[in-house]
Design a protein around this motif. Structure first.
Motif, mmCIF file in Angstrom:
data_model
loop_
_atom_site.group_PDB
_atom_site.id
_atom_site.type_symbol
_atom_site.label_atom_id
_atom_site.label_comp_id
_atom_site.label_asym_id
_atom_site.label_seq_id
_atom_site.Cartn_x
_atom_site.Cartn_y
_atom_site.Cartn_z
ATOM 1 N N LEU A 25 0.829 -1.193 0.000
ATOM 2 C CA LEU A 25 0.000 0.000 0.000
ATOM 3 C C LEU A 25 0.868 1.249 0.000
ATOM 4 O O LEU A 25 1.944 1.266 0.594
ATOM 5 N N GLY A 26 0.400 2.297 -0.652
ATOM 6 C CA GLY A 26 1.078 3.576 -0.577
ATOM 7 C C GLY A 26 2.139 3.775 -1.646
ATOM 8 O O GLY A 26 2.312 2.981 -2.575
ATOM 9 N N LYS A 27 2.884 4.852 -1.503
ATOM 10 C CA LYS A 27 3.845 5.309 -2.508
ATOM 11 C C LYS A 27 4.887 4.264 -2.899
ATOM 12 O O LYS A 27 5.214 4.153 -4.087
ATOM 13 N N PRO A 28 5.459 3.493 -1.954
ATOM 14 C CA PRO A 28 6.488 2.528 -2.375
ATOM 15 C C PRO A 28 6.012 1.548 -3.440
ATOM 16 O O PRO A 28 6.813 1.043 -4.228
ATOM 17 N N TRP A 29 4.704 1.284 -3.488
ATOM 18 C CA TRP A 29 4.176 0.253 -4.379
ATOM 19 C C TRP A 29 3.508 0.844 -5.608
ATOM 20 O O TRP A 29 2.682 0.192 -6.247
ATOM 21 N N LYS A 30 3.880 2.046 -5.961
ATOM 22 C CA LYS A 30 3.336 2.694 -7.158
ATOM 23 C C LYS A 30 3.601 1.818 -8.386
ATOM 24 O O LYS A 30 4.698 1.302 -8.572
ATOM 25 N N ASP A 31 2.587 1.642 -9.207
ATOM 26 C CA ASP A 31 2.649 0.839 -10.427
ATOM 27 C C ASP A 31 2.798 -0.650 -10.171
ATOM 28 O O ASP A 31 3.174 -1.413 -11.067
ATOM 29 N N PRO A 162 8.163 0.212 4.341
ATOM 30 C CA PRO A 162 8.906 -0.170 3.137
ATOM 31 C C PRO A 162 9.588 1.029 2.495
ATOM 32 O O PRO A 162 9.103 2.164 2.588
ATOM 33 N N SER A 163 10.705 0.785 1.841
ATOM 34 C CA SER A 163 11.469 1.826 1.150
ATOM 35 C C SER A 163 10.989 1.943 -0.291
ATOM 36 O O SER A 163 11.045 0.974 -1.054
ATOM 37 N N ALA A 164 10.542 3.128 -0.677
ATOM 38 C CA ALA A 164 10.087 3.345 -2.049
ATOM 39 C C ALA A 164 11.229 3.147 -3.034
ATOM 40 O O ALA A 164 11.050 2.552 -4.109
ATOM 41 N N LEU A 165 12.433 3.615 -2.687
ATOM 42 C CA LEU A 165 13.581 3.484 -3.574
ATOM 43 C C LEU A 165 13.923 2.013 -3.796
ATOM 44 O O LEU A 165 14.192 1.581 -4.920
ATOM 45 N N PHE A 166 13.878 1.227 -2.718
ATOM 46 C CA PHE A 166 14.198 -0.195 -2.791
ATOM 47 C C PHE A 166 13.159 -0.935 -3.630
ATOM 48 O O PHE A 166 13.497 -1.693 -4.553
ATOM 49 N N VAL A 167 11.875 -0.733 -3.320
ATOM 50 C CA VAL A 167 10.802 -1.441 -4.017
ATOM 51 C C VAL A 167 10.777 -1.070 -5.498
ATOM 52 O O VAL A 167 10.680 -1.936 -6.376
ATOM 53 N N GLN A 168 10.888 0.223 -5.787
ATOM 54 C CA GLN A 168 10.813 0.655 -7.188
ATOM 55 C C GLN A 168 12.015 0.170 -7.990
ATOM 56 O O GLN A 168 11.900 -0.157 -9.171
ATOM 57 N N GLY A 169 13.177 0.100 -7.349
ATOM 58 C CA GLY A 169 14.355 -0.416 -8.040
ATOM 59 C C GLY A 169 14.184 -1.868 -8.433
ATOM 60 O O GLY A 169 14.502 -2.271 -9.564
ATOM 61 N N ILE A 170 13.668 -2.668 -7.511
ATOM 62 C CA ILE A 170 13.430 -4.085 -7.811
ATOM 63 C C ILE A 170 12.332 -4.226 -8.863
ATOM 64 O O ILE A 170 12.430 -5.054 -9.773
ATOM 65 N N ALA A 171 11.294 -3.414 -8.746
ATOM 66 C CA ALA A 171 10.189 -3.487 -9.708
ATOM 67 C C ALA A 171 10.676 -3.208 -11.123
ATOM 68 O O ALA A 171 10.278 -3.896 -12.079
ATOM 69 N N GLN A 172 11.556 -2.230 -11.289
ATOM 70 C CA GLN A 172 12.084 -1.935 -12.618
ATOM 71 C C GLN A 172 12.937 -3.093 -13.135
ATOM 72 O O GLN A 172 12.852 -3.465 -14.315
ATOM 73 N N SER A 173 13.741 -3.674 -12.255
ATOM 74 C CA SER A 173 14.544 -4.835 -12.655
ATOM 75 C C SER A 173 13.646 -6.002 -13.051
ATOM 76 O O SER A 173 13.915 -6.727 -14.023
ATOM 77 N N LEU A 174 12.573 -6.186 -12.315
ATOM 78 C CA LEU A 174 11.632 -7.270 -12.590
ATOM 79 C C LEU A 174 10.965 -7.071 -13.948
ATOM 80 O O LEU A 174 10.832 -8.021 -14.733
ATOM 81 N N ALA A 175 10.559 -5.843 -14.252
ATOM 82 C CA ALA A 175 9.920 -5.553 -15.537
ATOM 83 C C ALA A 175 10.872 -5.837 -16.694
ATOM 84 O O ALA A 175 10.481 -6.431 -17.714
ATOM 85 N N VAL A 176 12.129 -5.440 -16.551
ATOM 86 C CA VAL A 176 13.122 -5.698 -17.600
ATOM 87 C C VAL A 176 13.318 -7.200 -17.780
ATOM 88 O O VAL A 176 13.353 -7.711 -18.911
ATOM 89 N N HIS A 177 13.436 -7.934 -16.675
ATOM 90 C CA HIS A 177 13.649 -9.382 -16.767
ATOM 91 C C HIS A 177 12.471 -10.068 -17.438
ATOM 92 O O HIS A 177 12.668 -10.941 -18.304
ATOM 93 N N VAL A 178 11.254 -9.695 -17.067
ATOM 94 C CA VAL A 178 10.071 -10.322 -17.658
ATOM 95 C C VAL A 178 10.029 -10.063 -19.166
ATOM 96 O O VAL A 178 9.747 -10.975 -19.963
ATOM 97 N N LEU A 179 10.318 -8.837 -19.592
ATOM 98 C CA LEU A 179 10.292 -8.535 -21.021
ATOM 99 C C LEU A 179 11.408 -9.272 -21.763
ATOM 100 O O LEU A 179 11.201 -9.764 -22.881
#
Length: 302
Positions: A25-31, A162-179
């Motif tokens: 929930l909240g800003k760390p989990w944006k998108d 939760p850390s927004a920087l940490f979560v968003q960094g992993i999320a971007q890596s995850l998106a790249v890996h999935v693609l």
């Protein structure tokens, strides 16, 4: 997917069978829409709507036989254990059921990857927005994917903020890996569910339908929750689920009725009343139409 994607996550725990253990929930989990569930040991047919966002389901503990099929198609079974995952980006709804072993809780993590997140990854990889078909994956393993999902799981369940920087960094890596790993090798464009509801709107609507399960059906209220006219909402809802809103509410009522018949000693009349039917004959008629047997026969089979 905006922060509103996450606003109904806890309410959706009532819609999806099992117990919601954690939700981002909240800003760390944006998108992102991230949830952890402890599932029931057995689940009858469950409809999974089609939404634009890819869904990853990662098995955290336990083991189960999970069966999938296109609506009214043939069942395809996979035996899964902790570490296995599913990736779904189908443009059409499908059905799911499972039977889990009793040896350990059957817990899973759901992660919807928002289109803004995928668009950023696709722009870097391909120089354009996300318009690539992803392969559906059922019950496989991916060491890199697991290494990215595990810290997200830990962040979801940690007592700290939760850390927004940490979560968003992993999320971007995850998106790249999935693609990189699961884009259709033919390069075919994604088959979008045209005018279907995005995940966050569909979840808000389903949470409202669940809360009003024993009440009279009100199309206007559901359309207002989705921010659409009744006409456009009905069309988008059917494209996402394969059913009209009123028919889908009946399916939800019958899902709840099956659970009550299987897990409680309530009379069939009481079960019908609890899911919104004051007429026992009407309840029995709809139950037989949706389930294939009468409420009494279903209970006796259990």
């Amino acid at each position: 997917m905006s922060n509103s994607t996450l606003s109904s996550a806890e309410a959706m725990g009532e819609r999806i069978p099992g117990t919601l253990l954690a939700a981002g929930l909240g800003k760390p989990w944006k998108d992102l829409l991230a949830q952890i569930f402890s599932r029931r040991q057995t689940q009858d047919v469950l409809l999974i709507p089609a939404v634009p966002e890819p869904l990853i389901v990662w098995v955290l503990s336990g083991s189960a036989v999970v069966e999938e099929r296109e609506i009214n198609g043939d069942w395809q079974a996979n035996r899964v254990t902790a570490g296995d995952f599913f990736l779904t980006n189908t443009p059409t709804p499908y059905e799911l059921r499972w039977t889990a072993a009793k040896t350990a809780p059957f817990e899973v993590m759901h992660l919807y990857l928002g289109l803004p997140l995928l668009n950023r990854a696709a722009a870097e990889l391909y120089g354009k927005e996300f318009d690539i078909a992803l392969r559906d994956v059922s019950g496989q393993r991916d060491r890199v994917l697991s290494s990215l999902l595990e810290p997200l799981r830990a962040e979801l369940q940690a007592p700290r903020q939760p850390s927004a920087l940490f979560v968003q960094g992993i999320a971007q890596s995850l998106a790249v890996h999935v693609l990189r790993e699961y884009a259709d090798p033919s390069g075919k464009p994604a088959r979008r569910q045209r005018s279907g509801l995005p995940a966050f709107k569909l979840r808000r609507v389903l949470a409202l339908m669940e809360a009003d399960l024993d009440q009279e059906f009100h199309l206007e209220r559901l359309a207002r929750e989705a921010g659409l006219s009744e006409f456009h909402f009905s069309r988008a809802f059917k494209r996402s689920t394969g059913f009209s809103p009123s028919h889908f509410q009946i399916r939800m009522r019958m899902d709840q009725a099956r659970r009550l018949l299987r897990e409680t000693d309530k009379s069939i009349v009481e079960v019908g009343l609890e899911v919104g039917y004051s007429s026992p004959s009407r309840f029995a008629q709809l139950f037989r139409r949706e389930v294939g047997v009468s409420p009494r026969e279903y209970r006796d089979q259990g």
